[in-house]
Design a protein around this motif. Structure first.
Motif: not given
Length: 353
Positions: A305-313, A225-235
């Motif tokens: 989350x275009x793939x829906x992976x985060x929503x599924x989690x 996942x990536x933060x759209x504001x900063x461009x940084x990865x999201x953990x």
């Protein structure tokens, strides 16, 4: 010469279609553009175009999104943010107004430069998403201006001024003086500390939102996942609040914003509504990055989350009306809420009770 994989070939085809589509929209505008001509420009069949893009609307939004994301990724942040709210609004307006077409620009090229949505946002889902996006944009600008007491109503007013200028320039290129408009935006900063255009009252329904439920559920954080504001990865492996919002509920970010909050955006139509969300978030992020130092960007994370992976989690549906929130602590989901006010309920949950 090594043969391209199927994924590489598809990426090459998509890139060729986007180049051809940009030329078509630049010459003919959205209304008069033809998918057949785009296919001919790309030396592809009509079927090859439709296998990568749902239709002309999706193609146009993809072209605009590509432009906005390139501008965002090339944005060079300043060392320091403007010293006052007024100075920041003036600087933001100057950056935003660079898109206004000049008197000599053709209508088609001017509309593309403006990232115009005229005639594009004409379905109920996209209209609802755009209204929610405007609320989200105002909040993100307000949080950049003042993280502790965001002047949301002042930011709303500033964006209304800028969008109004864009609408005028679309119909009459060269109309409106960008320098006067940026000075007007700067003067709006004085309203931020006044009683009429301060933070505003919370939505009335929040007083009736049920508390979040205490739960003990396993948590498997999604990767990539990536933060759209900063461009940084999201953990998402640490403690915090995760709010899944459909494109029709993006304004709910205002109700749950806080340190450590991650907002995951989903939609049942990634090709059009999802692309509209990506366009507007990327466009705003590019402007914010050029005005505010990295440490002053909003301390919230926006994930698409275009793939829906985060929503599924999280256990949420990937549709436009979704609002599901969880609080994660110690590798578990410890609180959960669904429906209107879910993010507000979870963000205020006291796990020590």
């Amino acid at each position: 010469m090594a043969r391209l994989t199927r994924a590489q070939q598809q990426e090459r085809t998509r890139a060729a279609v986007l180049v051809a589509a940009r030329r078509e929209f630049t010459e003919h505008g959205y209304a008069d553009a033809k998918v057949d001509r785009i296919a001919e420009r790309a030396d592809l069949t009509r079927g090859a175009v439709y296998s990568n893009f749902a239709g002309k609307r999706a193609l146009y939004l993809a072209v605009l999104t590509d432009d906005a994301e390139r501008a965002r990724d090339l944005a060079r942040p300043p060392l320091r943010s403007p010293e006052s709210t007024g100075a920041a609004l003036g600087a933001f307006a100057r950056v935003w107004l660079e898109r206004l077409p000049l008197a000599g620009d053709t209508p088609a090229s001017g509309h593309l430069q403006l990232r115009s949505l005229s005639g594009v946002v004409d379905t109920a889902p996209t209209r609802a998403a755009l209204a929610e996006l405007l609320r989200l944009e105002a909040l993100l600008l307000a949080l950049s201006l003042d993280a502790d007491t965001p002047p949301v109503r002042t930011a709303d007013l500033a964006l209304t001024l800028l969008h109004g200028a864009a609408g005028l320039a679309e119909k009459a290129p060269g109309a409106g003086d960008p320098f006067d408009l940026s000075r007007a935006a700067e003067h709006l900063g004085a309203l931020a500390s006044g009683p009429d255009f301060g933070p505003g009252e919370p939505p009335p329904h929040l007083a009736y939102v049920a508390p979040a439920r205490a739960v003990r559920e396993p948590w498997t954080p999604p990767a990539g996942l990536r933060d759209e504001l900063t461009g940084e990865p999201v953990d998402l492996g640490g403690d915090g609040v995760v709010v899944v919002l459909g494109a029709g509920r993006l304004g709910a970010v205002r109700e749950a914003v806080g340190e450590g909050a991650t907002f995951v955006v989903v939609t049942s139509d990634p090709a059009e509504t999802g692309r509209l969300v990506r366009l507007r978030v990327a466009d705003l992020a590019g402007c914010l990055r050029r005005v505010f130092a990295p440490g002053d960007l909003p301390r919230v994370r926006i994930v698409l989350d275009e793939e829906g992976t985060a929503a599924e989690a999280v256990g949420a549906a990937s549709d436009d009306g979704t609002e599901t929130a969880v609080r994660v602590r110690g590798g578990e989901i410890r609180a959960r809420a669904e429906g209107y006010g879910a993010g507000h309920a979870v963000s205020r949950t006291d796990l020590e009770r």
